[in-house]
Design a protein around this motif. Structure first.
Motif, mmCIF file in Angstrom:
data_model
loop_
_atom_site.group_PDB
_atom_site.id
_atom_site.type_symbol
_atom_site.label_atom_id
_atom_site.label_comp_id
_atom_site.label_asym_id
_atom_site.label_seq_id
_atom_site.Cartn_x
_atom_site.Cartn_y
_atom_site.Cartn_z
ATOM 1 N N LYS A 68 37.227 -12.194 -75.339
ATOM 2 C CA LYS A 68 37.938 -10.984 -75.782
ATOM 3 C C LYS A 68 37.071 -9.775 -75.461
ATOM 4 N N HIS A 112 37.005 -5.537 -75.205
ATOM 5 C CA HIS A 112 37.674 -4.302 -75.616
ATOM 6 C C HIS A 112 37.959 -3.419 -74.395
ATOM 7 N N ASN A 142 34.976 -17.685 -75.155
ATOM 8 C CA ASN A 142 34.999 -17.212 -76.551
ATOM 9 C C ASN A 142 34.000 -16.099 -76.860
ATOM 10 N N ALA A 143 33.507 -15.427 -75.835
ATOM 11 C CA ALA A 143 32.641 -14.265 -76.082
ATOM 12 C C ALA A 143 33.490 -13.110 -76.594
ATOM 13 N N ARG A 144 32.862 -12.223 -77.387
ATOM 14 C CA ARG A 144 33.576 -11.061 -77.933
ATOM 15 C C ARG A 144 32.777 -9.803 -77.577
ATOM 16 N N GLY A 193 32.638 -5.766 -77.736
ATOM 17 C CA GLY A 193 33.205 -4.699 -78.556
ATOM 18 C C GLY A 193 33.454 -3.399 -77.804
ATOM 19 N N ASP A 206 30.500 -17.994 -76.955
ATOM 20 C CA ASP A 206 30.499 -17.601 -78.377
ATOM 21 C C ASP A 206 29.528 -16.475 -78.703
ATOM 22 N N GLU A 233 28.598 -12.568 -79.421
ATOM 23 C CA GLU A 233 29.261 -11.341 -79.879
ATOM 24 C C GLU A 233 28.379 -10.143 -79.546
ATOM 25 N N GLN A 286 28.418 -6.133 -80.169
ATOM 26 C CA GLN A 286 29.141 -5.162 -80.992
ATOM 27 C C GLN A 286 29.155 -3.775 -80.368
ATOM 28 N N LYS A 312 26.108 -18.339 -78.829
ATOM 29 C CA LYS A 312 26.263 -17.981 -80.258
ATOM 30 C C LYS A 312 25.345 -16.843 -80.694
ATOM 31 N N SER A 327 24.129 -12.818 -81.183
ATOM 32 C CA SER A 327 24.841 -11.609 -81.611
ATOM 33 C C SER A 327 23.963 -10.394 -81.354
ATOM 34 N N THR A 379 19.850 -13.292 -83.167
ATOM 35 C CA THR A 379 20.522 -12.101 -83.693
ATOM 36 C C THR A 379 19.663 -10.868 -83.436
#
Length: 415
Positions: free
Chosen positions: A308, A310, A324-326, A328, A341, A343, A345, A358, A360, A387
């Protein structure tokens, strides 16, 4: 052209967990040959290149990894490309030629006229059909893919000298101490089944020498006298070097790209080379977008369908985004591999980096590096489940799995 009855078998050497130490921390999670480059496993690229060979009967992967680590991949790639792929596990190291010989009965089951042999950690366009045609014209036992490199970097590889008219291999030196040639061995070969006779000859010679020669215990300890096991045969020193100048081996020079994938930095460079190749071979795999309904895409970019992204993000060139990466709003990605996976932001920036599974990256953070693919810290690498908190800057660093960064770091390896 070869006759329609001819059958070709391909063998890809994938190595093993003891060989992938320079690929850490990425190889802590996944066998190096299955690490994704341009959205596809490293070994997928040579497999799909083999698929273009006419009359291909079978592809074998030979290595030390446990069979279960390759089972799912072998099953899916066989179905996807509709070519039989089988993984063969070595019981012990046999050397690059000895590993081939160890499975000779299986390899010869299809009675192939030619055997294509590739190393998994090579990134190139794999011009196998053209190379096969040249091999048939030469009429020798083997043909080696070669490329011209800078004289300063040639010493890192096998250097060779060939006849400029006939392309016969006249001299071969593996990583020589003095300059021999700016043509190097690419780790891609085509052989006739006579290669097995040549490998057997090396083993037989060793057995004969061991029987005939008795040395004192002092002599036996000297490096020159430490004999290799009879079934351990190296392709370069034991096969290629002795057969030069005997009208047995020839070279085929590629004018296209070539790299050896030894460390994570080179995997990022190779991912970019494969993305650029997709423009000609698989344009449907490349993303596009102008910042209206989809993100702004510049250059060659792969985005997994499940990711996903933006619409306000700006992505490329040389970016691969896995499942499944996100990604932003306002994120900027340049020359990076984003694994499953992850993310990232709002308004974060990632440049010359590999972001582990996984992980972030917080808002307004920067994860970047100089982009020197050969330098130890030339590419920033985050291991699995790292993270990076909001507004933290990570530059030219390697972070091992399961770490949380709440302060900025530069030129560090965080264990």
């Amino acid at each position: 052209m070869g006759s329609t009855e001819e059958r070709i078998v391909a063998v890809i050497m994938v190595g093993g967990p003891t060989k992938g130490t320079r690929f850490r921390p990425l190889s802590l999670n996944i066998p190096k040959p299955l690490f994704p480059l341009a959205g596809q496993a490293m070994v997928h690229h040579p497999i799909s290149a083999c698929k273009r060979i006419p009359n291909l009967a079978q592809i074998y992967l030979i290595g030390f990894y446990e069979e279960r680590e390759f089972a799912l991949f072998v099953s899916s790639v066989s179905n996807e490309l509709r070519v039989p792929v089988r993984y063969l596990k070595e019981d012990k190291p046999h050397g690059s030629a000895g590993g081939l010989y160890n499975f000779r009965d299986l390899i010869m089951e299809d009675n192939p006229s030619h055997i294509v042999l590739l190393n998994c950690d090579v990134c190139c366009s794999f011009p196998l059909p053209d190379m096969l045609e040249a091999h048939r014209r030469y009429g020798g036992m083997g043909t080696i893919l070669v490329i011209k490199v800078s004289p300063e970097s040639a010493y890192q590889f096998g250097e060779l000298v060939a006849d400029p008219v006939t392309n016969e291999l006249l001299h071969y030196a593996e990583k020589p101490e003095t300059f021999v040639s700016d043509r190097i061995n690419c780790g891609v070969y085509i052989f006739t089944p006579d290669i097995f006779t040549a490998i057997q000859g090396v083993s037989t010679q060793r057995k004969d020498r061991a029987t005939l020669r008795r040395v004192s215990s002092f002599e036996a300890l000297q490096p020159a006298n430490r004999s290799l096991p009879t079934d351990f045969v190296r392709l370069d020193q034991d096969i290629l070097s002795p057969l030069t100048g005997k009208k047995q081996l020839y070279v085929y020079e590629t004018m296209d790209f070539w790299e050896q994938i030894k460390n994570p930095g080179m995997s990022l460079k190779s991912s970019g080379l494969y993305l650029a190749q997709f423009r000609f071979t698989s344009p449907h795999l490349l993303a596009s977008g102008d910042g209206t309904k989809n993100a702004t895409i510049t250059g060659d970019v792969f985005i997994h369908p499940s990711a996903k992204v933006h619409p306000t993000a700006k992505i490329g060139p040389n970016v691969s985004i896995s499942a499944n990466a996100r990604i932003g709003a306002g994120v900027r990605l340049v020359s990076c591999i984003i694994l499953d996976d992850v993310e990232i932001q709002e308004n974060a920036v990632v440049i010359h980096a590999i972001i582990g599974w996984k992980s972030s990256i917080g808002r307004w953070s920067r994860v970047q590096a100089s982009g020197d693919y050969n330098a130890k810290l030339g590419v920033t690498i985050l291991g699995e489940s790292v993270t990076v908190e909001d507004e933290v800057v990570v530059i030219n660093s390697i972070v091992l799995p399961n770490k949380t960064l709440n302060v900025s770091v530069q030129e560090e390896i965080i264990l």
